[in-house]
Design a protein around this motif. Structure first.
Motif, mmCIF file in Angstrom:
data_model
loop_
_atom_site.group_PDB
_atom_site.id
_atom_site.type_symbol
_atom_site.label_atom_id
_atom_site.label_comp_id
_atom_site.label_asym_id
_atom_site.label_seq_id
_atom_site.Cartn_x
_atom_site.Cartn_y
_atom_site.Cartn_z
ATOM 1 N N ILE A 182 0.931 -1.116 0.024
ATOM 2 C CA ILE A 182 -0.048 -0.045 0.026
ATOM 3 C C ILE A 182 0.939 1.292 0.074
ATOM 4 C CG2 ILE A 182 -1.845 1.296 1.425
ATOM 5 C CD1 ILE A 182 -2.473 -1.525 2.616
ATOM 6 N N MET A 183 1.842 1.225 0.794
ATOM 7 C CA MET A 183 2.677 2.449 1.218
ATOM 8 C C MET A 183 3.585 2.784 -0.121
ATOM 9 S SD MET A 183 1.729 3.812 3.664
ATOM 10 C CE MET A 183 2.954 5.381 4.147
ATOM 11 N N LEU A 184 4.251 2.072 -0.694
ATOM 12 C CA LEU A 184 5.175 2.338 -1.783
ATOM 13 C C LEU A 184 4.824 3.303 -2.937
ATOM 14 C CD1 LEU A 184 7.446 -0.558 -1.774
ATOM 15 C CD2 LEU A 184 8.111 1.342 -0.912
ATOM 16 N N PRO A 185 3.558 2.635 -3.680
ATOM 17 C CA PRO A 185 2.827 3.520 -4.474
ATOM 18 C C PRO A 185 2.524 4.829 -4.067
ATOM 19 C CG PRO A 185 1.545 1.430 -4.458
ATOM 20 C CD PRO A 185 2.732 1.347 -3.134
ATOM 21 N N TYR A 186 1.809 4.869 -2.827
ATOM 22 C CA TYR A 186 1.739 6.052 -2.098
ATOM 23 C C TYR A 186 2.909 7.246 -1.836
ATOM 24 C CZ TYR A 186 -0.417 9.459 1.701
ATOM 25 O OH TYR A 186 -0.646 10.468 2.107
ATOM 26 N N MET A 187 3.718 6.518 -1.271
ATOM 27 C CA MET A 187 5.129 7.208 -1.186
ATOM 28 C C MET A 187 5.615 8.021 -2.550
ATOM 29 S SD MET A 187 6.657 4.362 1.365
ATOM 30 C CE MET A 187 8.565 4.882 1.015
ATOM 31 N N GLU A 188 5.504 7.220 -3.639
ATOM 32 C CA GLU A 188 5.974 7.787 -4.788
ATOM 33 C C GLU A 188 5.275 8.909 -5.220
ATOM 34 O OE1 GLU A 188 8.412 6.352 -7.234
ATOM 35 O OE2 GLU A 188 9.318 5.838 -5.256
ATOM 36 N N LYS A 189 3.737 8.758 -5.043
ATOM 37 C CA LYS A 189 2.817 9.980 -5.262
ATOM 38 C C LYS A 189 3.092 11.097 -4.794
ATOM 39 C CE LYS A 189 -1.998 10.428 -5.966
ATOM 40 N NZ LYS A 189 -3.167 10.091 -5.354
ATOM 41 N N GLN A 190 3.477 11.017 -3.168
ATOM 42 C CA GLN A 190 3.716 12.055 -2.546
ATOM 43 C C GLN A 190 5.100 12.661 -3.075
ATOM 44 O OE1 GLN A 190 3.189 11.347 2.011
ATOM 45 N NE2 GLN A 190 3.189 9.320 1.151
ATOM 46 N N MET A 191 6.081 11.865 -3.342
ATOM 47 C CA MET A 191 7.449 12.467 -3.773
ATOM 48 C C MET A 191 7.353 13.293 -4.944
ATOM 49 S SD MET A 191 9.804 9.233 -2.663
ATOM 50 C CE MET A 191 9.940 8.389 -1.068
ATOM 51 N N GLU A 192 6.417 12.767 -5.902
ATOM 52 C CA GLU A 192 6.301 13.421 -7.092
ATOM 53 C C GLU A 192 5.742 14.544 -7.048
ATOM 54 O OE1 GLU A 192 5.865 9.478 -9.702
ATOM 55 O OE2 GLU A 192 4.326 10.765 -10.171
ATOM 56 N N GLN A 193 4.533 14.664 -6.037
ATOM 57 C CA GLN A 193 3.799 16.050 -5.852
ATOM 58 C C GLN A 193 4.780 17.078 -5.368
ATOM 59 O OE1 GLN A 193 0.834 14.535 -2.974
ATOM 60 N NE2 GLN A 193 -0.582 14.071 -4.643
ATOM 61 N N VAL A 194 5.745 16.735 -4.383
ATOM 62 C CA VAL A 194 6.670 17.322 -3.787
ATOM 63 C C VAL A 194 7.776 17.842 -4.956
ATOM 64 C CG1 VAL A 194 8.782 17.711 -2.091
ATOM 65 C CG2 VAL A 194 6.461 16.424 -1.598
ATOM 66 N N GLY A 195 7.980 16.952 -5.773
ATOM 67 C CA GLY A 195 9.033 17.322 -6.788
ATOM 68 C C GLY A 195 8.381 18.314 -7.859
ATOM 69 N N ASN A 196 7.010 18.238 -8.173
ATOM 70 C CA ASN A 196 6.484 19.302 -9.120
ATOM 71 C C ASN A 196 6.104 20.562 -8.292
ATOM 72 O OD1 ASN A 196 6.068 17.039 -10.750
ATOM 73 N ND2 ASN A 196 3.694 16.639 -10.328
ATOM 74 N N GLU A 197 5.762 20.657 -7.192
ATOM 75 C CA GLU A 197 5.604 21.889 -6.144
ATOM 76 C C GLU A 197 7.193 22.684 -6.493
ATOM 77 O OE1 GLU A 197 1.788 20.725 -3.966
ATOM 78 O OE2 GLU A 197 3.563 20.710 -2.616
ATOM 79 N N ILE A 198 8.045 21.856 -6.225
ATOM 80 C CA ILE A 198 9.236 22.566 -6.107
ATOM 81 C C ILE A 198 9.850 23.198 -7.460
ATOM 82 C CG2 ILE A 198 11.862 22.309 -5.499
ATOM 83 C CD1 ILE A 198 10.774 20.170 -3.419
ATOM 84 N N THR A 199 9.527 22.226 -8.645
ATOM 85 C CA THR A 199 9.794 22.625 -9.830
ATOM 86 C C THR A 199 9.102 23.914 -10.207
ATOM 87 O OG1 THR A 199 10.084 20.343 -10.436
ATOM 88 C CG2 THR A 199 9.682 21.948 -12.138
ATOM 89 N N GLN A 200 7.766 24.200 -9.530
ATOM 90 C CA GLN A 200 6.894 25.309 -9.710
ATOM 91 C C GLN A 200 7.564 26.561 -8.907
ATOM 92 O OE1 GLN A 200 3.226 24.044 -9.175
ATOM 93 N NE2 GLN A 200 3.029 22.349 -10.729
ATOM 94 N N ARG A 201 8.598 26.223 -7.939
ATOM 95 C CA ARG A 201 8.865 27.178 -6.865
ATOM 96 C C ARG A 201 7.865 27.477 -6.025
ATOM 97 N NH1 ARG A 201 12.576 25.030 -9.151
ATOM 98 N NH2 ARG A 201 14.238 26.086 -10.210
ATOM 99 N N LYS A 202 6.817 26.585 -5.691
ATOM 100 C CA LYS A 202 5.874 27.059 -4.832
ATOM 101 C C LYS A 202 6.358 27.405 -3.554
ATOM 102 C CE LYS A 202 1.309 25.222 -4.152
ATOM 103 N NZ LYS A 202 0.636 24.084 -4.390
#
Ligand SMILES: Cc1cc2nc3c(=O)[nH]c(=O)nc-3n(C[C@H](O)[C@H](O)[C@H](O)COP(=O)(O)O)c2cc1C
Length: 281
Positions: free
Chosen positions: A130-150
């Motif tokens: 359950i956790m590994l796909p959820y972890m990947e999703k959260q990491m992607e969200q963080v990566g996207n937000e940082i790319t946007q310099r949020k």
């Protein structure tokens, strides 16, 4: 543009997060905080990241010491992400405090829920499936937000945790240096030295092909999780027995218990001190 991400990781969750973010934002250098801060300064960096696990409701002591000695560009976009299971405590506040002493501030802070890494205290949970796909999703969200310099305000310690911090964590932090007295190897140890090379605090030396723990340990479990023959064992150190808390009384490592590390982070990744990652965009 210079982008640099500093990370600490015991069982790979935080390293995976740092790698995913680095890939997403593109062209970032990944630096293990085992490095000498003078050799990996962020004075010229435009984007600076800090990624680590939460330990004892705070960040690992070695990470604090590293940031204290690190030079940073106070005008950079600065982000922080922690991996954790349930209680963040003062992790973000600690880093903000250390940065503010250098005239710098966190622009972004977000936590990522992960599989528990403390296999000496309890089996890994929640289930990896359950956790590994959820972890990947959260990491992607963080990566996207940082790319946007949020800009994202970092999470603060809850009033209840703040009130209980010293009483609950104080006794553990006081005897932290005693923790690695619990480690020993059985006859499965081949003397390969993996434990010594993956240790994020360089706490393990080798003597006559056997590891020696030198009492600079945060209990990250890298040595246990990455030992290729499961030769590292643990018996509760005297100081922990004397604490008589629920956790300290139950520190043990049954042979059948899974020694979790992030499945995509291998021992060779944990041995690496610096890495350049290109964009996946
Ligand atoms: C010594 C130790 C202390 C921990 N303390 C906390 C804590 O206070 N709060 C929490 O939510 N998780 C805590 N955890 C769980 C880790 O933060 C979590 O599993 C993290 O993802 C591990 O990251 P890593 O794989 O990069 O080492 C602790 C783990 C260890 C090994």
């Amino acid at each position: 543009m210079k982008k640099i991400i500093y990370y600490f990781s015991g069982t790979g969750n935080s390293m995976r997060a740092a790698m995913k973010i680095a890939e997403r934002i593109g062209g970032a250098e990944l630096v293990n905080v085992r490095s000498d801060p003078d050799d990996v300064s962020a004075e010229q960096a435009d984007v600076i990241g800090f990624v680590c696990p939460v330990y004892e409701w705070d960040i690992p002591g070695a990470f604090k010491d590293f940031i204290k000695r690190l030079n940073v560009n106070p005008n950079a976009y600065i982000f922080m992400s922690v991996t954790y299971i349930a209680v963040l405590g003062k992790s973000f506040e600690t880093v903000e405090m250390l940065l503010s002493e250098k005239g710098a501030h966190l622009n972004y802070g977000r936590a990522i829920r992960c599989v528990a890494s403390q296999c000496i205290a309890y089996p890994p949970f929640p289930p990896e499936k359950i956790m590994l796909p959820y972890m990947e999703k959260q990491m992607e969200q963080v990566g996207n937000e940082i790319t946007q310099r949020k800009q994202r305000p970092y999470p603060r310690m809850s009033p209840i945790t703040r009130k209980r911090f010293t009483k609950v964590m104080g006794p553990y932090l006081k005897i932290e240096k005693e923790y690695d007295k619990g480690f020993y190897t059985d006859d499965r140890c081949t003397g390969c030295g993996t434990c010594s090379k993956v240790c994020p605090t360089r706490n393990i030396s080798m003597n006559e092909k056997r590891p020696v723990w030198n009492h600079n340990c945060h209990g990250c479990n890298a040595c246990v999780a990455y030992c290729p023959t499961k030769a590292i064992q643990f018996k509760t150190p005297e100081a922990y027995k004397e604490l008589k808390t629920l956790v300290s009384r139950n520190l043990r490592l049954p042979d059948k218990r899974k020694r979790y590390h992030h499945p995509l982070i291998k021992a060779k990744d944990m041995m690496c001190d610096r890495k350049e990652l290109n964009s996946d965009e």
